[in-house]
Design a protein around this motif. Structure first.
Motif, PDB file in Angstrom:
ATOM      1  N   LYS A  92      -4.595   0.459  -3.309  1.00  9.98           N
ATOM      2  CA  LYS A  92      -4.421   0.752  -1.884  1.00  9.98           C
ATOM      3  C   LYS A  92      -3.588   2.012  -1.718  1.00  9.98           C
ATOM      4  O   LYS A  92      -2.377   1.956  -1.482  1.00  9.98           O
ATOM      5  N   ASP A 125       0.572  -1.530  -4.843  1.00  8.45           N
ATOM      6  CA  ASP A 125      -0.785  -1.939  -5.191  1.00  8.45           C
ATOM      7  C   ASP A 125      -1.589  -0.672  -5.491  1.00  8.45           C
ATOM      8  O   ASP A 125      -1.891   0.113  -4.579  1.00  8.45           O
ATOM      9  N   PRO A 148       0.832  -1.203   0.000  1.00  6.12           N
ATOM     10  CA  PRO A 148       0.000   0.000   0.000  1.00  6.12           C
ATOM     11  C   PRO A 148       0.869   1.257   0.000  1.00  6.12           C
ATOM     12  O   PRO A 148       1.977   1.264   0.549  1.00  6.12           O
ATOM     13  N   SER A 190      -4.012   0.822   8.159  1.00  5.50           N
ATOM     14  CA  SER A 190      -4.044  -0.641   8.061  1.00  5.50           C
ATOM     15  C   SER A 190      -5.480  -1.136   7.991  1.00  5.50           C
ATOM     16  O   SER A 190      -5.815  -2.028   7.199  1.00  5.50           O
ATOM     17  N   LYS A 246      -8.016   6.284  -1.096  1.00  5.82           N
ATOM     18  CA  LYS A 246      -9.029   5.463  -0.445  1.00  5.82           C
ATOM     19  C   LYS A 246      -9.117   5.688   1.060  1.00  5.82           C
ATOM     20  O   LYS A 246     -10.023   5.137   1.712  1.00  5.82           O
ATOM     21  N   GLN A 259      -8.121   0.496   6.942  1.00  2.79           N
ATOM     22  CA  GLN A 259      -8.818   0.935   5.740  1.00  2.79           C
ATOM     23  C   GLN A 259      -8.231   0.373   4.449  1.00  2.79           C
ATOM     24  O   GLN A 259      -8.967   0.148   3.482  1.00  2.79           O
ATOM     25  N   LEU A 260      -6.914   0.172   4.412  1.00  3.22           N
ATOM     26  CA  LEU A 260      -6.253  -0.196   3.164  1.00  3.22           C
ATOM     27  C   LEU A 260      -5.779  -1.644   3.109  1.00  3.22           C
ATOM     28  O   LEU A 260      -5.731  -2.242   2.032  1.00  3.22           O
ATOM     29  N   VAL A 261      -5.414  -2.190   4.258  1.00  2.00           N
ATOM     30  CA  VAL A 261      -4.818  -3.531   4.265  1.00  2.00           C
ATOM     31  C   VAL A 261      -5.849  -4.588   4.616  1.00  2.00           C
ATOM     32  O   VAL A 261      -5.984  -5.607   3.934  1.00  2.00           O
TER      33      VAL A 261
END
Length: 335
Positions: free
Chosen positions: A153, A150, A77, A322, A216, A324-326
């Motif tokens: 992300k 990515d 990300p 983490s 995001k 929200q994105l992972v």
């Protein structure tokens, strides 16, 4: 007083090359993003690595990194960082390090025309989200790290003018025409002193605001010009937001900044008010004695422990990105 002078001693002369769960340490490099309309943009990049790090001074503060080490992980990300007025890419080095250690790639630019060396476009606020969006594009499509990222992300972190920047880039639509009336009522606010000495360029008043749907998740700390979004200017933000306010902010005082964003952001968000904190407490804690005018950047109120606060701050920023994105969860964020 312009932050240009305050950051004059915070310059960096460094040249280095450069799965989230596997990262232990932070690597670091400084790259230059080409752009057609002017000189390259200085970009500091932190990223996960397995190489043993060492402390590296960075202006009046520092970070513990492995300069030029190999990148660890794939499909990482990306977090882009936007500094405050008169700053530079390294203003949040400890937060960037914490994110890299958690498996993120962090790209922080030195904003053209609004940095410690050059204030020629300090009030050209529309330049900022455009520059941040261009940085995202370059990182994903042309940078040496593009194959490691990515593109689905992407998050954005910003402080002060950078806090405004990330909100605008994520879909906020400011109205800079609201600035004169606010400044007539609050002439001693830093933003008003800045615009009084350097009026907003005419081209900016009619310039389109660049929004980047690739963002995001957003962390906005002590955002400048919060009032300029008006009652409806934040409704275009659909990404999750973590919003921070310094309770004793002497640069952006009162309820017209972070508090205004909190009251008018149409979606649920994670709002944190830091008791005892001043504006610059969101900057990395100073490791060395400040030089010249940089004392203002390093000084916290008596009894406020900036290092202890940053342990919490960095943990919560990492947790938010983490989440929200992972590994997005179903639970709703705090209101």
């Amino acid at each position: 007083m312009s932050l240009r002078a305050l950051f004059a001693a915070a310059s960096l002369a460094v040249a280095a090359f450069a799965s989230p769960a596997l990262a232990d340490n932070a690597g670091f490099m400084v790259l230059r993003q080409p752009r057609a309309e002017g000189p390259p943009v200085e970009v500091g990049i932190w990223y996960p690595t397995k190489t043993t790090p060492a402390f590296m001074p960075l202006g009046s503060w520092g970070h513990t990194v492995a300069a030029g080490a190999p990148v660890a992980g794939e499909a990482l990300p990306l977090i882009v960082m936007s500094h405050g007025n008169g700053g530079f890419f390294g203003g949040h080095a400890d937060t960037a390090q914490a994110l890299a250690e958690a498996g993120f790639v962090v790209a922080a630019l030195t904003h053209p025309g609004d940095n410690y060396k050059d204030q020629s476009r300090a009030t050209a606020m529309a330049d900022r989200p455009a520059a941040l969006s261009a940085l995202i594009g370059w990182m994903l499509e042309a940078s040496p790290l593009k194959a490691k990222l990515d593109p689905a992300k992407v998050g954005a972190f910003g402080f002060s003018s950078g806090g405004f920047t990330v909100l605008a880039a994520a879909g906020g639509k400011p109205d800079l025409g609201l600035v004169p009336a606010h400044c007539q009522a609050h002439p001693n606010d830093y933003a008003c002193k800045l615009s009084a000495g350097r009026p907003i360029p005419a081209d900016v008043l009619t310039a389109p605001w660049v929004h980047d749907p690739r963002i995001k998740a957003v962390v906005s700390a002590a955002p400048a010009l919060g009032f300029a979004f008006g009652k409806d200017g934040l409704k275009g933000i659909t990404a999750p937001v973590q919003l921070w306010k310094a309770a004793d902010d002497e640069i952006l005082p009162g309820d017209a900044y972070a508090e205004f964003v909190h009251r008018n952001l149409k979606r649920k968000h994670d709002y944190r008010v830091v008791k005892g904190a001043r504006h610059f407490d969101f900057l990395t804690p100073c490791e060395t004695a400040p030089v010249g005018g940089t004392q203002m950047l390093c000084a916290s109120a008596p009894g406020f422990d900036r290092k202890a606060f940053h342990q919490t701050f960095n943990t919560e920023v990492v947790r938010f990105f983490s989440h929200q994105l992972v590994a997005p969860a179903k639970a709703a964020p705090k209101g």
